[in-house]
Motif scaffolding. Structure first.
Motif, PDB file in Angstrom:
ATOM      1  N   THR A  77       3.145  40.792  21.874  1.00 23.95           N
ATOM      2  CA  THR A  77       2.883  40.035  20.649  1.00 23.95           C
ATOM      3  C   THR A  77       3.519  40.741  19.459  1.00 23.95           C
ATOM      4  OG1 THR A  77       0.783  39.314  21.578  1.00 23.95           O
ATOM      5  CG2 THR A  77       1.082  38.998  19.218  1.00 23.95           C
ATOM      6  N   PRO A  78       4.594  40.197  18.885  1.00 23.05           N
ATOM      7  CA  PRO A  78       5.334  40.899  17.836  1.00 23.05           C
ATOM      8  C   PRO A  78       4.859  40.555  16.428  1.00 23.05           C
ATOM      9  CG  PRO A  78       6.555  38.962  18.487  1.00 23.05           C
ATOM     10  CD  PRO A  78       5.273  38.950  19.294  1.00 23.05           C
ATOM     11  N   THR A  79       3.573  40.246  16.289  1.00 20.94           N
ATOM     12  CA  THR A  79       3.119  39.668  15.023  1.00 20.94           C
ATOM     13  C   THR A  79       1.902  40.346  14.400  1.00 20.94           C
ATOM     14  OG1 THR A  79       1.893  38.050  16.341  1.00 20.94           O
ATOM     15  CG2 THR A  79       4.027  37.358  15.492  1.00 20.94           C
ATOM     16  N   PHE A  80       1.189  41.196  15.123  1.00 25.96           N
ATOM     17  CA  PHE A  80      -0.024  41.820  14.580  1.00 25.96           C
ATOM     18  C   PHE A  80       0.044  43.341  14.721  1.00 25.96           C
ATOM     19  CE2 PHE A  80      -1.236  37.486  15.645  1.00 25.96           C
ATOM     20  CZ  PHE A  80      -1.792  37.073  14.443  1.00 25.96           C
ATOM     21  N   ARG A  81      -0.135  43.872  15.925  1.00 30.12           N
ATOM     22  CA  ARG A  81      -0.054  45.329  16.103  1.00 30.12           C
ATOM     23  C   ARG A  81       1.315  45.865  15.720  1.00 30.12           C
ATOM     24  NH1 ARG A  81      -0.652  46.173  21.978  1.00 30.12           N
ATOM     25  NH2 ARG A  81      -0.345  43.923  22.129  1.00 30.12           N
ATOM     26  N   TYR A  82       2.327  45.071  15.924  1.00 30.68           N
ATOM     27  CA  TYR A  82       3.699  45.488  15.641  1.00 30.68           C
ATOM     28  C   TYR A  82       4.284  44.629  14.517  1.00 30.68           C
ATOM     29  CZ  TYR A  82       3.360  47.082  20.562  1.00 30.68           C
ATOM     30  OH  TYR A  82       2.978  47.650  21.748  1.00 30.68           O
ATOM     31  N   HIS A  83       5.042  45.250  13.654  1.00 35.74           N
ATOM     32  CA  HIS A  83       5.881  44.478  12.744  1.00 35.74           C
ATOM     33  C   HIS A  83       7.095  44.018  13.551  1.00 35.74           C
ATOM     34  CE1 HIS A  83       8.524  43.433   9.418  1.00 35.74           C
ATOM     35  NE2 HIS A  83       7.504  43.572   8.577  1.00 35.74           N
ATOM     36  N   PRO A  84       7.543  42.781  13.394  1.00 40.54           N
ATOM     37  CA  PRO A  84       8.683  42.318  14.192  1.00 40.54           C
ATOM     38  C   PRO A  84       9.938  43.157  14.010  1.00 40.54           C
ATOM     39  CG  PRO A  84       7.992  40.665  12.564  1.00 40.54           C
ATOM     40  CD  PRO A  84       6.945  41.703  12.592  1.00 40.54           C
ATOM     41  N   ALA A  85      10.106  43.802  12.867  1.00 36.72           N
ATOM     42  CA  ALA A  85      11.280  44.661  12.684  1.00 36.72           C
ATOM     43  C   ALA A  85      11.218  45.879  13.591  1.00 36.72           C
ATOM     44  CB  ALA A  85      11.393  45.098  11.225  1.00 36.72           C
ATOM     45  N   VAL A  86      10.015  46.385  13.849  1.00 34.48           N
ATOM     46  CA  VAL A  86       9.850  47.517  14.757  1.00 34.48           C
ATOM     47  C   VAL A  86      10.199  47.090  16.188  1.00 34.48           C
ATOM     48  CG1 VAL A  86       8.181  49.148  15.734  1.00 34.48           C
ATOM     49  CG2 VAL A  86       8.161  48.637  13.284  1.00 34.48           C
ATOM     50  N   ILE A  87       9.795  45.884  16.556  1.00 36.88           N
ATOM     51  CA  ILE A  87      10.140  45.355  17.872  1.00 36.88           C
ATOM     52  C   ILE A  87      11.653  45.167  17.994  1.00 36.88           C
ATOM     53  CG2 ILE A  87       9.884  43.364  19.411  1.00 36.88           C
ATOM     54  CD1 ILE A  87       7.480  45.292  19.287  1.00 36.88           C
ATOM     55  N   ALA A  88      12.286  44.690  16.929  1.00 43.03           N
ATOM     56  CA  ALA A  88      13.748  44.545  16.948  1.00 43.03           C
ATOM     57  C   ALA A  88      14.419  45.885  17.222  1.00 43.03           C
ATOM     58  CB  ALA A  88      14.231  43.964  15.622  1.00 43.03           C
ATOM     59  N   GLN A  89      13.960  46.936  16.558  1.00 42.47           N
ATOM     60  CA  GLN A  89      14.530  48.268  16.767  1.00 42.47           C
ATOM     61  C   GLN A  89      14.269  48.768  18.185  1.00 42.47           C
ATOM     62  OE1 GLN A  89      12.376  51.473  14.987  1.00 42.47           O
ATOM     63  NE2 GLN A  89      14.217  52.719  14.651  1.00 42.47           N
ATOM     64  N   ALA A  90      13.023  48.618  18.647  1.00 42.92           N
ATOM     65  CA  ALA A  90      12.648  49.144  19.963  1.00 42.92           C
ATOM     66  C   ALA A  90      13.423  48.460  21.079  1.00 42.92           C
ATOM     67  CB  ALA A  90      11.144  48.978  20.174  1.00 42.92           C
ATOM     68  N   PHE A  91      13.547  47.137  21.022  1.00 43.65           N
ATOM     69  CA  PHE A  91      14.213  46.434  22.111  1.00 43.65           C
ATOM     70  C   PHE A  91      15.729  46.512  22.008  1.00 43.65           C
ATOM     71  CE2 PHE A  91      10.051  45.203  23.219  1.00 43.65           C
ATOM     72  CZ  PHE A  91      10.113  44.835  24.548  1.00 43.65           C
ATOM     73  N   ALA A  92      16.261  46.718  20.820  1.00 46.45           N
ATOM     74  CA  ALA A  92      17.687  47.023  20.733  1.00 46.45           C
ATOM     75  C   ALA A  92      17.970  48.338  21.429  1.00 46.45           C
ATOM     76  CB  ALA A  92      18.120  47.089  19.273  1.00 46.45           C
ATOM     77  N   THR A  93      17.088  49.315  21.241  1.00 42.98           N
ATOM     78  CA  THR A  93      17.241  50.610  21.901  1.00 42.98           C
ATOM     79  C   THR A  93      17.159  50.470  23.420  1.00 42.98           C
ATOM     80  OG1 THR A  93      16.265  51.723  19.978  1.00 42.98           O
ATOM     81  CG2 THR A  93      16.324  52.959  22.054  1.00 42.98           C
ATOM     82  N   LEU A  94      16.142  49.742  23.882  1.00 39.45           N
ATOM     83  CA  LEU A  94      16.010  49.526  25.322  1.00 39.45           C
ATOM     84  C   LEU A  94      17.227  48.799  25.887  1.00 39.45           C
ATOM     85  CD1 LEU A  94      12.255  48.442  25.484  1.00 39.45           C
ATOM     86  CD2 LEU A  94      13.231  50.499  26.526  1.00 39.45           C
ATOM     87  N   GLY A  95      17.746  47.836  25.128  1.00 37.78           N
ATOM     88  CA  GLY A  95      18.913  47.090  25.583  1.00 37.78           C
ATOM     89  C   GLY A  95      20.151  47.957  25.702  1.00 37.78           C
ATOM     90  N   LEU A  96      20.314  48.907  24.785  1.00 36.48           N
ATOM     91  CA  LEU A  96      21.464  49.803  24.856  1.00 36.48           C
ATOM     92  C   LEU A  96      21.324  50.805  25.993  1.00 36.48           C
ATOM     93  CD1 LEU A  96      21.969  50.394  21.053  1.00 36.48           C
ATOM     94  CD2 LEU A  96      23.619  49.342  22.581  1.00 36.48           C
ATOM     95  N   LEU A  97      20.098  51.234  26.260  1.00 36.05           N
ATOM     96  CA  LEU A  97      19.871  52.170  27.356  1.00 36.05           C
ATOM     97  C   LEU A  97      20.013  51.502  28.721  1.00 36.05           C
ATOM     98  CD1 LEU A  97      16.772  54.104  25.961  1.00 36.05           C
ATOM     99  CD2 LEU A  97      19.071  55.045  26.299  1.00 36.05           C
ATOM    100  N   ASN A  98      19.744  50.188  28.764  1.00 37.20           N
ATOM    101  CA  ASN A  98      19.757  49.441  30.027  1.00 37.20           C
ATOM    102  C   ASN A  98      20.529  48.135  29.828  1.00 37.20           C
ATOM    103  OD1 ASN A  98      17.468  51.106  31.526  1.00 37.20           O
ATOM    104  ND2 ASN A  98      16.677  50.629  29.495  1.00 37.20           N
TER     105      ASN A  98
END
Length: 337
Positions: A77-98
Motif C-alpha cells: 500500500t503506497p499511500t499511508f505507511r509509505y509516501h509514494p515517492a519513497v516507494i518510487a525510490q525503493a522499487f527503482a533501486t530493486l529494478g536496477l538490482l534485478n
C-alpha cells in the motif's frame, strides 16, 4: 501476441519468518516456478504464530539469491505507511538490482496495517483516490528528471529519483471490486485478484470491469497481465488437506467482518470461530493432483494468464516439490508455457 502462461509461488509472509521464506523462494525457482510474490503487512493476520516481514528488503535479499524468477508484491500500500515517492525510490533501486524481474503490486490497504500506527483510515472512495494519485506520482518520478507535483494528497518539490530504471518497473493493481479493477485496465501493467470467491464475481464483475478499462484506454488485452492468487491445499488425505487451511481462516471472513479490524488478536478470535469447512472455503482442497489441475484450469479458461499458488501448510518444501513435479508440468502441457 498472447501473454504466455506464468506459474508463480505466493511466499506467505503472514506465516513464516523472512529467512525461512527466502529459502522457500529460492527453492521455488529451483523447481520451476516462474514468479514469487509476497504481501507487505505491518502486522500479521494471526497474533499467535504469525509473522510480518517487510517486503522491500526481503525482495532485495531474494533477488540476490535468485537469477530467473519474477519478484513482486501482492500487494503493498503506497499511500499511508509509505509516501509514494519513497516507494518510487525503493522499487527503482530493486529494478536496477534485478533488471526485468521486479513488479510493484499495489492496493488500497487494510486497517490492520495502518491504524495501529495512528494513521487516519478514510472510507474506501478516498483510499481509491489516494491509490490512483500515488501511481501517477510514482510514474512521474520514474520518468522525470526533476519533478514538482502538487496533488490532492501528496506533493513533492524539485524531486529526483536519480537511479531510475531504464525501463519502468511494471505496476500491478490488486482489486476485489469493479472500480479498482477498471483502473487496472486503464493504467496498470497488471491486475491482481484472489481465487475462491463466487464465480459470478469474476465472470460478471471483475473481468468485464477490466475489459471496460482496457477498452476505454484504447489498450489491448495483451497490455495487462492477469494475475490471480490460487489458494490450494494438497495432501494424502482430505482431513489433513482441510486442517492445513486453519491458519488462513481469516481469508474466509467477509469484508464486513474484517474491514476495520486493526488488532491481530481480534482477527484471530474471529477466525477461530469459523468451522473448518468455512475456513477452507477459499481453497482448492483435494488429495488428487488431477483434480487440482482441473479446478485450476477454470481460472485459465476465464482468462487469467499468471497463476500464483498459495499453499496454507507448514511444509512448504513438500508443497513446492510436489507442485513442481505434479502440477506445473501438466498445466504447461495443457495451456502452453
Amino acid at each position: 501476441m498472447t501473454i504466455p502462461l506464468r506459474l508463480g509461488y505466493k511466499a506467505s509472509a503472514e506465516q513464516f519468518g523472512p529467512g525461512q521464506l527466502a529459502d522457500f523462494a529460492v527453492l521455488a525457482e529451483e523447481v520451476g516456478f516462474d514468479s514469487v510474490f509476497i504481501s507487505d503487512h505491518f502486522q500479521p493476520w494471526m497474533h499467535e504464530g504469525g509473522h510480518a516481514p517487510a517486503a522491500i528488503p526481503w525482495l532485495g535479499a531474494v533477488g540476490a539469491r535468485t537469477s530467473r524468477v519474477l519478484l513482486g508484491t501482492s500487494v503493498l500500500t503506497p499511500t499511508f505507511r509509505y509516501h509514494p515517492a519513497v516507494i518510487a525510490q525503493a522499487f527503482a533501486t530493486l529494478g536496477l538490482l534485478n533488471p526485468g524481474r521486479i513488479v510493484l503490486g499495489v492496493g488500497t490497504g487494510e486497517a490492520l496495517n495502518e491504524v495501529t500506527l495512528g494513521l487516519d483510515w478514510p472510507e474506501p472512495p478516498e483510499r481509491f483516490q489516494r491509490l490512483k494519485e500515488s501511481i501517477t506520482l510514482i510514474r512521474e518520478l520514474w520518468s522525470g528528471e526533476r519533478v514538482t507535483f502538487d496533488g490532492q494528497f501528496y506533493s513533492v518539490t524539485d524531486a529526483t529519483v536519480y537511479d531510475r530504471p531504464d525501463e519502468l518497473v511494471p505496476i500491478y493493481i490488486g482489486a476485489a471490486g469493479p472500480a479498482a479493477t477498471k483502473l487496472a485496465g486503464r493504467i496498470a501493467d497488471g491486475f491482481i485478484t484472489t481465487s475462491g470467491k463466487e464465480p459470478a464475481l469474476y465472470v460478471d464483475t471483475l473481468l468485464p470491469a477490466l475489459e471496460e478499462g482496457i477498452t476505454k484506454a484504447g489498450r489491448s488485452d495483451d497490455d495487462v497481465d492477469t494475475l490471480i492468487e490460487v489458494k490450494v491445499s494438497l495432501a494424502d488425505d482430505r482431513e489433513t488437506a482441510l486442517e492445513k487451511t486453519r491458519f488462513w481462516a481469516p481469508l474466509a471472513l467477509s469484508p464486513e467482518e474484517k474491514r476495520d479490524v486493526h488488532d491481530p488478536i481480534e482477527m484471530q478470535r474471529r477466525a477461530a470461530e469459523l468451522p473448518i469447512e468455512r475456513a477452507a472455503s477459499r481453497f482448492i482442497v483435494s488429495t488428487d493432483p488431477d483434480e487440482h489441475v482441473e479446478q485450476i484450469s477454470r481460472y485459465v479458461e476465464l482468462g487469467f494468464r499468471h497463476l500464483v499458488f498459495h499453499d496454507p501448510g507448514v511444509d512448504q518444501e513438500t508443497f513446492l516439490r510436489t507442485y513442481g513435479t505434479e502440477i506445473l508440468p501438466r498445466l504447461r502441457a495443457r495451456f502452453g508455457a
